[in-house]
Structures are given as structure tokens and as C-alpha cells.
Design a protein around this motif. Structure first.
Motif, PDB file in Angstrom:
ATOM      1  N   GLU A   1      29.820  14.322   4.705  1.00 49.05           N
ATOM      2  CA  GLU A   1      29.051  15.552   4.912  1.00 49.05           C
ATOM      3  C   GLU A   1      29.315  16.173   6.278  1.00 49.05           C
ATOM      4  O   GLU A   1      28.447  16.837   6.858  1.00 49.05           O
ATOM      5  CB  GLU A   1      27.553  15.308   4.700  1.00 49.05           C
ATOM      6  N   SER A   2      30.518  15.976   6.782  1.00 51.84           N
ATOM      7  CA  SER A   2      30.935  16.603   8.044  1.00 51.84           C
ATOM      8  C   SER A   2      31.643  17.909   7.696  1.00 51.84           C
ATOM      9  O   SER A   2      32.873  18.024   7.768  1.00 51.84           O
ATOM     10  CB  SER A   2      31.863  15.662   8.824  1.00 51.84           C
ATOM     11  N   TRP A   3      30.848  18.902   7.313  1.00 53.77           N
ATOM     12  CA  TRP A   3      31.393  20.108   6.693  1.00 53.77           C
ATOM     13  C   TRP A   3      32.269  20.942   7.623  1.00 53.77           C
ATOM     14  O   TRP A   3      33.352  21.399   7.224  1.00 53.77           O
ATOM     15  CB  TRP A   3      30.245  20.966   6.151  1.00 53.77           C
ATOM     16  N   THR A   4      31.823  21.148   8.843  1.00 55.57           N
ATOM     17  CA  THR A   4      32.576  21.993   9.775  1.00 55.57           C
ATOM     18  C   THR A   4      33.926  21.374  10.108  1.00 55.57           C
ATOM     19  O   THR A   4      34.965  22.061  10.126  1.00 55.57           O
ATOM     20  CB  THR A   4      31.772  22.229  11.065  1.00 55.57           C
ATOM     21  N   GLU A   5      33.924  20.067  10.368  1.00 57.52           N
ATOM     22  CA  GLU A   5      35.179  19.387  10.687  1.00 57.52           C
ATOM     23  C   GLU A   5      36.109  19.393   9.474  1.00 57.52           C
ATOM     24  O   GLU A   5      37.328  19.561   9.609  1.00 57.52           O
ATOM     25  CB  GLU A   5      34.903  17.949  11.133  1.00 57.52           C
ATOM     26  N   ALA A   6      35.530  19.229   8.280  1.00 57.63           N
ATOM     27  CA  ALA A   6      36.340  19.272   7.056  1.00 57.63           C
ATOM     28  C   ALA A   6      36.993  20.639   6.896  1.00 57.63           C
ATOM     29  O   ALA A   6      38.158  20.753   6.509  1.00 57.63           O
ATOM     30  CB  ALA A   6      35.471  18.950   5.840  1.00 57.63           C
ATOM     31  N   LYS A   7      36.234  21.684   7.219  1.00 62.46           N
ATOM     32  CA  LYS A   7      36.766  23.045   7.124  1.00 62.46           C
ATOM     33  C   LYS A   7      37.922  23.243   8.107  1.00 62.46           C
ATOM     34  O   LYS A   7      38.947  23.855   7.774  1.00 62.46           O
ATOM     35  CB  LYS A   7      35.654  24.054   7.398  1.00 62.46           C
ATOM     36  N   GLU A   8      37.767  22.734   9.311  1.00 67.30           N
ATOM     37  CA  GLU A   8      38.824  22.873  10.318  1.00 67.30           C
ATOM     38  C   GLU A   8      40.093  22.156   9.875  1.00 67.30           C
ATOM     39  O   GLU A   8      41.208  22.676  10.038  1.00 67.30           O
ATOM     40  CB  GLU A   8      38.331  22.312  11.661  1.00 67.30           C
ATOM     41  N   LYS A   9      39.934  20.978   9.301  1.00 69.35           N
ATOM     42  CA  LYS A   9      41.104  20.219   8.823  1.00 69.35           C
ATOM     43  C   LYS A   9      41.759  20.938   7.642  1.00 69.35           C
ATOM     44  O   LYS A   9      42.995  20.941   7.511  1.00 69.35           O
ATOM     45  CB  LYS A   9      40.665  18.815   8.393  1.00 69.35           C
ATOM     46  N   THR A  10      40.945  21.527   6.785  1.00 73.40           N
ATOM     47  CA  THR A  10      41.480  22.275   5.644  1.00 73.40           C
ATOM     48  C   THR A  10      42.319  23.448   6.127  1.00 73.40           C
ATOM     49  O   THR A  10      43.423  23.702   5.620  1.00 73.40           O
ATOM     50  CB  THR A  10      40.337  22.787   4.751  1.00 73.40           C
ATOM     51  N   GLU A  11      41.790  24.172   7.097  1.00 71.89           N
ATOM     52  CA  GLU A  11      42.526  25.321   7.648  1.00 71.89           C
ATOM     53  C   GLU A  11      43.836  24.868   8.297  1.00 71.89           C
ATOM     54  O   GLU A  11      44.865  25.544   8.172  1.00 71.89           O
ATOM     55  CB  GLU A  11      41.645  26.055   8.658  1.00 71.89           C
ATOM     56  N   ALA A  12      43.804  23.706   8.968  1.00 68.30           N
ATOM     57  CA  ALA A  12      45.023  23.171   9.590  1.00 68.30           C
ATOM     58  C   ALA A  12      46.050  22.826   8.513  1.00 68.30           C
ATOM     59  O   ALA A  12      47.250  23.071   8.683  1.00 68.30           O
ATOM     60  CB  ALA A  12      44.683  21.934  10.427  1.00 68.30           C
ATOM     61  N   GLY A  13      45.580  22.272   7.403  1.00 76.90           N
ATOM     62  CA  GLY A  13      46.476  21.938   6.304  1.00 76.90           C
ATOM     63  C   GLY A  13      47.108  23.163   5.693  1.00 76.90           C
ATOM     64  O   GLY A  13      48.310  23.182   5.389  1.00 76.90           O
ATOM     65  N   LEU A  14      46.322  24.218   5.527  1.00 77.16           N
ATOM     66  CA  LEU A  14      46.845  25.456   4.940  1.00 77.16           C
ATOM     67  C   LEU A  14      47.807  26.171   5.881  1.00 77.16           C
ATOM     68  O   LEU A  14      48.674  26.920   5.423  1.00 77.16           O
ATOM     69  CB  LEU A  14      45.681  26.382   4.565  1.00 77.16           C
ATOM     70  N   GLN A  15      47.650  25.942   7.171  1.00 75.09           N
ATOM     71  CA  GLN A  15      48.628  26.500   8.118  1.00 75.09           C
ATOM     72  C   GLN A  15      50.001  25.867   7.903  1.00 75.09           C
ATOM     73  O   GLN A  15      51.031  26.513   8.046  1.00 75.09           O
ATOM     74  CB  GLN A  15      48.169  26.240   9.560  1.00 75.09           C
ATOM     75  N   LYS A  16      50.010  24.596   7.519  1.00 74.40           N
ATOM     76  CA  LYS A  16      51.255  23.885   7.279  1.00 74.40           C
ATOM     77  C   LYS A  16      51.808  24.160   5.885  1.00 74.40           C
ATOM     78  O   LYS A  16      53.023  24.277   5.702  1.00 74.40           O
ATOM     79  CB  LYS A  16      51.038  22.372   7.452  1.00 74.40           C
ATOM     80  N   GLU A  17      50.908  24.218   4.894  1.00 75.59           N
ATOM     81  CA  GLU A  17      51.346  24.403   3.505  1.00 75.59           C
ATOM     82  C   GLU A  17      50.413  25.401   2.813  1.00 75.59           C
ATOM     83  O   GLU A  17      49.445  25.006   2.172  1.00 75.59           O
ATOM     84  CB  GLU A  17      51.372  23.077   2.757  1.00 75.59           C
ATOM     85  N   SER A  18      50.713  26.669   2.973  1.00 70.48           N
ATOM     86  CA  SER A  18      49.874  27.701   2.367  1.00 70.48           C
ATOM     87  C   SER A  18      49.995  27.669   0.847  1.00 70.48           C
ATOM     88  O   SER A  18      50.989  27.180   0.307  1.00 70.48           O
ATOM     89  CB  SER A  18      50.272  29.078   2.898  1.00 70.48           C
ATOM     90  N   ARG A  19      48.989  28.185   0.191  1.00 68.54           N
ATOM     91  CA  ARG A  19      48.931  28.295  -1.273  1.00 68.54           C
ATOM     92  C   ARG A  19      48.776  26.956  -1.988  1.00 68.54           C
ATOM     93  O   ARG A  19      48.829  26.903  -3.222  1.00 68.54           O
ATOM     94  CB  ARG A  19      50.148  29.051  -1.830  1.00 68.54           C
ATOM     95  N   HIS A  20      48.623  25.885  -1.242  1.00 70.60           N
ATOM     96  CA  HIS A  20      48.413  24.585  -1.888  1.00 70.60           C
ATOM     97  C   HIS A  20      47.078  24.609  -2.623  1.00 70.60           C
ATOM     98  O   HIS A  20      46.047  24.954  -2.040  1.00 70.60           O
ATOM     99  CB  HIS A  20      48.419  23.466  -0.843  1.00 70.60           C
ATOM    100  N   ARG A  21      47.094  24.274  -3.904  1.00 73.18           N
ATOM    101  CA  ARG A  21      45.894  24.439  -4.724  1.00 73.18           C
ATOM    102  C   ARG A  21      44.718  23.588  -4.236  1.00 73.18           C
ATOM    103  O   ARG A  21      43.591  24.086  -4.119  1.00 73.18           O
ATOM    104  CB  ARG A  21      46.190  24.074  -6.187  1.00 73.18           C
TER     105      ARG A  21
END
Length: 315
Positions: free
Chosen positions: A110-130
Motif C-alpha cells: 500500500e505504498s501508492w506514491t512510491e509505486a506510482k513513481e516506479k511505474t512512471e520510471a518503468g514507462l520512461q524506459k519502455e513506453s506502451r508496455h501494457r
């Protein structure tokens, strides 16, 4: 870390082409240019073009071509579904796979903000990943930031419109915009083809209940409520841990006084130990790969329940 390695090896094994030394990036780049000149002329060549795009890590191009092929005369060819799954969920980089693993773990915590930051970092590396795109929308719903998810929402609407998680998310987004008619349209269609999601996801069920009730009260024309409350009640009864649904039902449906008091007593008991309640809900969240976690939380539901009790006391 073992899970990440297994995931990375799994997605690599799904690559539908040889990775021999002879097939270098330069070779595939040349081959892709040649195949692009003939795109649309031959189905088998188009499949090779998709594979070339994947080899060159051109996810957007692969998905665009696959979406076109899935509307062609060859749309039932099983290789298309396999390639689409690979193109949409394959991690090209191991560190992105590790980031995604971190995101899932943070969601569990339930660490929502940190999860969001990691998600954004992942999408910076691999955009459009489902998977990453769906997590971005999920976390937008949890944090009440769907207005900031415009790009992710548009991408999912255009690229992954048939994805079940997306359909449930889109219904919640529509409800947040007071568009119950659209939420009902999406979920009633989903009900006809995939009732199981409503059997295992409280998030899907609660969105459906709200959409049905709101469209009935609004008297929206052109909507036939073919799903009866009795059908849904049978499913709900199997899940006493669905506190979000139960609180909503208590506030919005008529109860005989004895039944109302019984429901209140049972909910009070459930909310008396939030840790135990979360453990009861954990199994279902795991079955859904935590894609619906946080949208209905025990804490939010308890707050709504306490508000209901306070209002009932005033009356």
C-alpha cells in the motif's frame, strides 16, 4: 529477485524469432525496411515484420501493425494473439522487469506514491508496455489523479480496448465523471462475456452496482437493465469480506429493520480488526494479480460506514 529473473526469462522465451549470431540488429534493421515496403501485401510477411519490430524493440510499431492485422481476414490466426501478448507484455530490459516487480510489491504494501513513481520510471524506459500502463491507471484511481492520466487512458483505449482490467478501470473513471450511462454500457457488455470477473473482483461488482442504480434513478432512456439485483446478490453473498459492496448496499438499498441491524452488527465486527479483514481480502487480491488493490480500501469503507452510522443516529 528470483521472480524477476523468471519473468525476464519467460518473456525472452516468448520471442517468436531466432536470436542467432547471424541475425544481428543490422540484419534485422535491413530486413524490416524491406518488409515495410511490402506491408499489407502478404500476411506471412507482415508477421515477419512484427517479429522484426520486436527484435528491434519497436513496441509501438509492432502493436500498430498487430491491431491492423487483427481486423483483417486473418484475424482468427492464433499467432496474432500470441504475438500481441508478447508485444504488449514483454520486457525488453531486465531492469524494467525489476522495476515492475517493485511496483507490484509496493502495491501489496500500500505504498501508492512510491509505486506510482516506479511505474512512471518503468514507462520512461519502455513506453506502451501494457502492464505498466495499467498500473499507472490503477494508481491514478487509488490516488484520485485520473485527470493526470490522460495519455495513459488514450493509449489504453486505442491499443488495449478489450483488456478486462481496462474495462473495469474505465467504468470507475466514467463514474468519477458522473457518466453512469457509459459505465453501465461497458460493464453490462462485460457481464455478458465474462461473469467471472464479477465473481472474483469487488471493484468490478461495486462499479456495476453503482452504474445500475444511478442509471435507474436517472431514468436514462435506451438502457435495458437486463441484470437483476437478485443475480448479483447471489454473488455478493459468497463474499462477506466485500465490505465496500456491503457498505454501499446498506446505504443505497432497502432493508427490513431486522436485516439492517444484522448487517450493521456484522460490519462492525469486520471493521473491529482491520488487520484480520485485510488478510481475508488478500487471497482475492492475489488472484487478480493486485490489479484492483487500493481502489476499494478497508479504511475508506470504514469511514463511509461510520458516516452512515452517524447519519442514522441523527435520524
Amino acid at each position: 529477485m528470483q521472480w524477476v529473473t523468471a519473468l525476464f526469462l519467460t518473456v525472452l522465451s516468448l520471442l517468436p524469432f531466432s536470436s542467432s549470431a547471424q541475425e544481428s540488429i543490422q540484419d534485422w534493421s535491413k530486413k524490416v525496411v524491406e518488409l515495410q515496403e511490402k506491408e499489407g501485401q502478404n500476411f506471412e510477411q507482415d508477421l515477419q515484420l512484427v517479429k522484426g519490430f520486436l527484435y528491434l524493440q519497436r513496441r509501438a510499431d509492432a502493436l500498430l501493425l498487430l491491431n491492423r492485422l487483427m481486423k483483417s481476414a486473418n484475424k482468427k490466426d492464433p499467432r496474432l494473439a500470441e504475438l500481441f501478448e508478447t508485444a504488449s507484455t514483454q520486457f525488453f530490459l531486465q531492469d524494467t522487469a525489476e522495476l515492475y516487480s517493485d511496483v507490484v510489491q509496493l502495491i501489496q504494501e500500500e505504498s501508492w506514491t512510491e509505486a506510482k513513481e516506479k511505474t512512471e520510471a518503468g514507462l520512461q524506459k519502455e513506453s506502451r508496455h501494457r502492464l505498466l500502463t495499467l498500473r499507472e491507471i490503477q494508481l491514478g484511481l487509488v490516488l484520485g489523479q485520473t485527470d493526470l492520466m490522460t495519455d495513459a487512458i488514450k493509449l489504453t483505449e486505442s491499443t488495449y480496448p478489450e483488456n478486462t482490467e481496462w474495462k473495469v478501470y474505465s467504468a470507475w473513471i466514467s463514474l468519477s465523471k458522473n457518466d453512469a450511462k457509459e459505465a453501465y454500457r461497458v460493464l453490462s457488455a462485460l457481464w455478458t462475456v465474462d461473469k467471472k470477473i464479477f465473481e472474483k473482483s469487488e471493484v468490478a461488482m461495486l462499479a456495476f452496482l453503482q452504474a445500475i442504480e444511478l442509471t435507474k434513478h436517472a431514468g436514462d432512456r435506451g438502457i435495458e437493465h437486463s441484470v437483476e439485483w437478485a443475480q448479483l446478490s447471489k454473488l455478493i453473498q459468497k463474499h462477506p469480506e466485500w465490505i465496500g459492496v456491503r457498505v454501499w448496499r446498506l446505504k443505497n438499498k432497502s432493508f427490513a429493520e431486522a436485516d439492517r441491524k444484522k448487517e450493521i452488527a456484522q460490519l462492525k465486527e469486520l471493521f473491529s480488526d482491520l488487520k484480520k479483514l485485510k488478510e481475508q481480502r488478500e487471497k482475492q487480491e492475489k488472484e487478480c494479480s493486485y490489479f484492483y488493490s487500493g481502489i476499494i480500501s478497508a479504511e475508506k469503507s470504514k469511514t463511509l460506514f461510520d458516516e452512515y452510522l452517524a447519519q442514522a443516529a441523527v435520524k
